[in-house]
Design a protein around this motif. Structure first.
Motif, PDB file in Angstrom:
ATOM      1  N   GLY A  68     -37.984 109.893  55.402  1.00 57.42           N
ATOM      2  CA  GLY A  68     -39.277 109.677  56.036  1.00 57.42           C
ATOM      3  C   GLY A  68     -40.334 109.188  55.067  1.00 57.42           C
ATOM      4  N   GLN A  69     -39.900 108.418  54.043  1.00 57.57           N
ATOM      5  CA  GLN A  69     -40.821 107.978  52.998  1.00 57.57           C
ATOM      6  C   GLN A  69     -40.888 106.469  52.816  1.00 57.57           C
ATOM      7  OE1 GLN A  69     -39.425 110.053  49.532  1.00 57.57           O
ATOM      8  NE2 GLN A  69     -40.240 112.002  50.231  1.00 57.57           N
ATOM      9  N   ARG A  70     -39.934 105.753  53.342  1.00 60.33           N
ATOM     10  CA  ARG A  70     -39.884 104.302  53.183  1.00 60.33           C
ATOM     11  C   ARG A  70     -39.209 103.727  54.419  1.00 60.33           C
ATOM     12  NH1 ARG A  70     -39.780 100.536  48.916  1.00 60.33           N
ATOM     13  NH2 ARG A  70     -38.516  98.718  49.414  1.00 60.33           N
ATOM     14  N   PHE A  71     -39.922 102.858  55.128  1.00 61.44           N
ATOM     15  CA  PHE A  71     -39.426 102.330  56.391  1.00 61.44           C
ATOM     16  C   PHE A  71     -39.333 100.817  56.279  1.00 61.44           C
ATOM     17  CE2 PHE A  71     -41.641 106.291  57.000  1.00 61.44           C
ATOM     18  CZ  PHE A  71     -40.709 107.030  57.692  1.00 61.44           C
ATOM     19  N   SER A  72     -38.136 100.356  55.960  1.00 60.84           N
ATOM     20  CA  SER A  72     -37.886  98.942  55.714  1.00 60.84           C
ATOM     21  C   SER A  72     -37.219  98.326  56.938  1.00 60.84           C
ATOM     22  CB  SER A  72     -36.980  98.793  54.484  1.00 60.84           C
ATOM     23  OG  SER A  72     -36.788  97.454  54.163  1.00 60.84           O
ATOM     24  N   PHE A  73     -37.789  97.207  57.390  1.00 60.68           N
ATOM     25  CA  PHE A  73     -37.293  96.516  58.574  1.00 60.68           C
ATOM     26  C   PHE A  73     -36.835  95.109  58.210  1.00 60.68           C
ATOM     27  CE2 PHE A  73     -40.295  99.548  60.339  1.00 60.68           C
ATOM     28  CZ  PHE A  73     -39.741  99.936  61.547  1.00 60.68           C
ATOM     29  N   GLU A  89     -44.663 104.212  50.021  1.00 62.50           N
ATOM     30  CA  GLU A  89     -45.639 104.787  49.081  1.00 62.50           C
ATOM     31  C   GLU A  89     -46.704 105.618  49.790  1.00 62.50           C
ATOM     32  OE1 GLU A  89     -44.972 104.428  45.863  1.00 62.50           O
ATOM     33  OE2 GLU A  89     -43.413 102.917  46.187  1.00 62.50           O
ATOM     34  N   PHE A  90     -46.272 106.539  50.632  1.00 63.65           N
ATOM     35  CA  PHE A  90     -47.220 107.426  51.305  1.00 63.65           C
ATOM     36  C   PHE A  90     -47.891 108.335  50.279  1.00 63.65           C
ATOM     37  CE2 PHE A  90     -44.591 106.122  54.793  1.00 63.65           C
ATOM     38  CZ  PHE A  90     -45.433 106.132  55.893  1.00 63.65           C
TER      39      PHE A  90
END
Length: 178
Positions: A68-73, A89-90
């Motif tokens: 739940g820290q990096r959401f790559s599409f 980078e939250f």
């Protein structure tokens, strides 16, 4: 499961509809081809030269989603991968995050990056209710990224000092607030 996330990017008068979806192992060959582009290598940390590199890259994307820290599409049309957009980078308890993107050489100049980023930002705002601030960072000599930031409503905030190896040159920090 995150693999079912699929975000439509509507067609425009001059460009076809697209879709944002999580990366898949089946995308590795296309990823290797895209990463051969010298401009992409100059402005991103994506260095995928082999199937093994592609597997590692995909594992990083999968791990980011799972944590739940990096959401790559992957940005895709009906036939192939055209690029990548990412929310990452939250910080500040989820109030801030960074967006990034790249577009394959053959797909540049068609307005894909702003369209894909707009959809990513809408999803981010709907999904992460604490999110108040997005950052977009690029090397100072990447004029196209400045244009994308402006088109997406990011305001220039400051020039950043070099931070090798990720940013060997000065950078621009653009910010968008809700």
């Amino acid at each position: 499961m995150y693999s079912s996330v699929s975000l439509p990017v509507e067609a425009t008068e001059s460009a076809p509809a697209l879709r944002l979806r999580p990366w898949r192992a089946a995308d590795i060959d296309q990823l290797i081809e895209i990463c051969r582009d010298p401009d992409l290598r100059r402005y991103t940390s994506a260095s995928v030269d082999s199937t093994a590199d592609g597997v590692r890259w995909m594992e990083t994307q999968d791990s980011g989603w799972a944590a739940g820290q990096r959401f790559s599409f992957a940005v895709v049309d009906d036939e192939r991968v055209l690029g990548n957009v990412v929310l990452k980078e939250f910080a500040d308890g989820g109030a801030t995050a960074e967006v990034g993107y790249w577009i394959a050489a053959w797909a540049r100049g068609q307005g894909l990056a702003p369209r894909a980023l707009d959809v990513l930002m809408q999803w981010a705002g709907d999904t992460f209710v604490a999110l108040e601030r997005l950052a977009l960072i690029h090397q100072v000599d990447n004029v196209a990224s400045c244009r994308v930031a402006q088109k997406c409503g990011f305001a220039w905030e400051q020039t950043l000092t070099p931070a090798p190896p990720r940013f060997p040159l000065e950078g621009h920090l653009h910010v968008r607030r809700w």
